[in-house]
Design an enzyme around this catalytic site. Structure first.
Site, mmCIF file in Angstrom:
data_model
loop_
_atom_site.group_PDB
_atom_site.id
_atom_site.type_symbol
_atom_site.label_atom_id
_atom_site.label_comp_id
_atom_site.label_asym_id
_atom_site.label_seq_id
_atom_site.Cartn_x
_atom_site.Cartn_y
_atom_site.Cartn_z
ATOM 1 N N ASN A 7 0.703 -1.756 0.121
ATOM 2 C CA ASN A 7 0.025 0.341 0.108
ATOM 3 C C ASN A 7 0.818 1.509 0.266
ATOM 4 O O ASN A 7 1.662 1.851 0.890
ATOM 5 C CB ASN A 7 -0.724 0.002 1.044
ATOM 6 N N ARG A 18 4.934 18.480 0.966
ATOM 7 C CA ARG A 18 5.801 19.235 0.350
ATOM 8 C C ARG A 18 5.221 19.757 -1.079
ATOM 9 O O ARG A 18 5.230 21.183 -1.355
ATOM 10 C CB ARG A 18 6.855 18.657 0.030
ATOM 11 N N HIS A 43 -5.571 3.710 -1.728
ATOM 12 C CA HIS A 43 -6.907 3.583 -1.020
ATOM 13 C C HIS A 43 -6.839 5.088 -0.960
ATOM 14 O O HIS A 43 -6.434 6.200 -0.085
ATOM 15 C CB HIS A 43 -6.874 3.304 0.293
ATOM 16 N N GLU A 70 -9.001 0.241 -3.011
ATOM 17 C CA GLU A 70 -9.307 -0.246 -1.896
ATOM 18 C C GLU A 70 -10.485 1.113 -1.342
ATOM 19 O O GLU A 70 -9.965 2.548 -1.269
ATOM 20 C CB GLU A 70 -8.993 -0.503 -0.486
ATOM 21 N N THR A 101 -8.207 6.469 9.181
ATOM 22 C CA THR A 101 -7.753 5.344 9.053
ATOM 23 C C THR A 101 -8.948 4.139 9.230
ATOM 24 O O THR A 101 -9.875 3.988 9.780
ATOM 25 C CB THR A 101 -6.453 4.684 9.476
ATOM 26 N N HIS A 191 -3.840 -4.055 7.896
ATOM 27 C CA HIS A 191 -4.304 -3.169 8.909
ATOM 28 C C HIS A 191 -3.457 -3.150 10.291
ATOM 29 O O HIS A 191 -3.844 -4.594 10.673
ATOM 30 C CB HIS A 191 -5.184 -2.798 9.575
ATOM 31 N N HIS A 215 1.759 1.041 6.543
ATOM 32 C CA HIS A 215 2.249 2.163 6.712
ATOM 33 C C HIS A 215 3.399 1.100 7.496
ATOM 34 O O HIS A 215 4.909 1.929 7.127
ATOM 35 C CB HIS A 215 1.617 2.692 7.994
#
Length: 239
Positions: A7, A18, A43, A70, A101, A191, A215
């Site tokens: 992801n 930025r 996502h 997703e 999230t 997740h 993440h």
């Protein structure tokens, strides 16, 4: 072997903070595939705070593995995007507007009629459908009657409990996965999966088709390098 879909939302978050195009989202997607990832996940959300809708169209042009989009299918903009891009897979998530999230799966009993209707829309377009669910047997059973091809097990609860009691943490996922497998559903998961808890999860969910990790993988790459990190996650899935 369970497939790894990376992801890349967090790469887009860093770029957007930025302005400009650094880091280059398209190049990162290409590199993840070159380093061994078997899929790319995005996502998009309505505010485009990370993945932009334009990114999705550009990624479709270059992703050579499996493209997974997703998001919240209750947003018409999302539905239109997916139907236009036609990824290999769409993962339906019951997000609320402005949600930071994803934090829960579908109530597949309460939303049975709606899910049947929206899943049919995507499947008619030739897109494989996965729906986000909690590790609850009843929700998996109801998911099997919606027409979905797969479920994605929401693994935050597993990740949070893993350090305290990993056997207890994975137990409901084993039951949910066994039920899904018996009902003919493919099984994805995602997740908060990371290098500490991924291997144990994959070893116990033997019918696991795919994990989507963003993440933790991007965070690890800051220290370990992207190529090394992708390959480390792949090794966890291979054991």
């Amino acid at each position: 072997m369970t497939r790894l879909s990376v992801n890349i939302n967090k790469i887009a978050t860093l770029r957007n903070s930025r302005g400009g195009n650094n880091p280059n989202l398209i190049q990162v997607a290409k590199d993840c595939e070159r380093f061994g990832a078997q899929g790319i996940t995005v996502h998009p959300r309505p505010d485009e705070r990370h993945i932009r809708y334009a990114d999705v169209y550009e990624l479709k042009k270059i992703v050579t593995t499996e493209f997974n989009i997703e998001g919240n299918c209750q947003e018409q903009k999302f539905v239109d995007l997916v139907l236009a891009v036609k990824p290999e897979q769409v993962t339906l998530v019951p997000d609320a507007l402005g949600q930071i999230t994803s934090n829960h799966g579908w109530d597949t009993i309460k939303n049975q009629d709606y899910l049947k209707e929206i899943i049919a829309v995507f499947k008619k377009a030739g897109i494989r459908v996965s729906i986000f669910v909690d590790p609850v047997v009843e929700m998996v059973e109801a998911a099997a009657t919606t027409g979905t091809d797969r479920i994605e097990l929401y693994t935050e609860a597993y990740a949070h409990q893993y350090l305290n009691n990993k056997d207890l943490a994975v137990a409901p996922y084993i039951k949910a996965a066994e039920t899904a497998h018996q009902l003919g559903l493919g099984i994805n998961a995602g997740h908060d999966l990371d290098l500490n808890n991924l291997q144990f999860f994959a070893q116990n969910i033997t019918s696991l088709d795919e994990v989507s990790i963003g993440h933790a993988l991007v965070s690890d790459a800051l220290y370990l390098g992207l190529e090394n990190t992708v390959q480390m996650y792949l090794r966890q899935l291979a054991k």
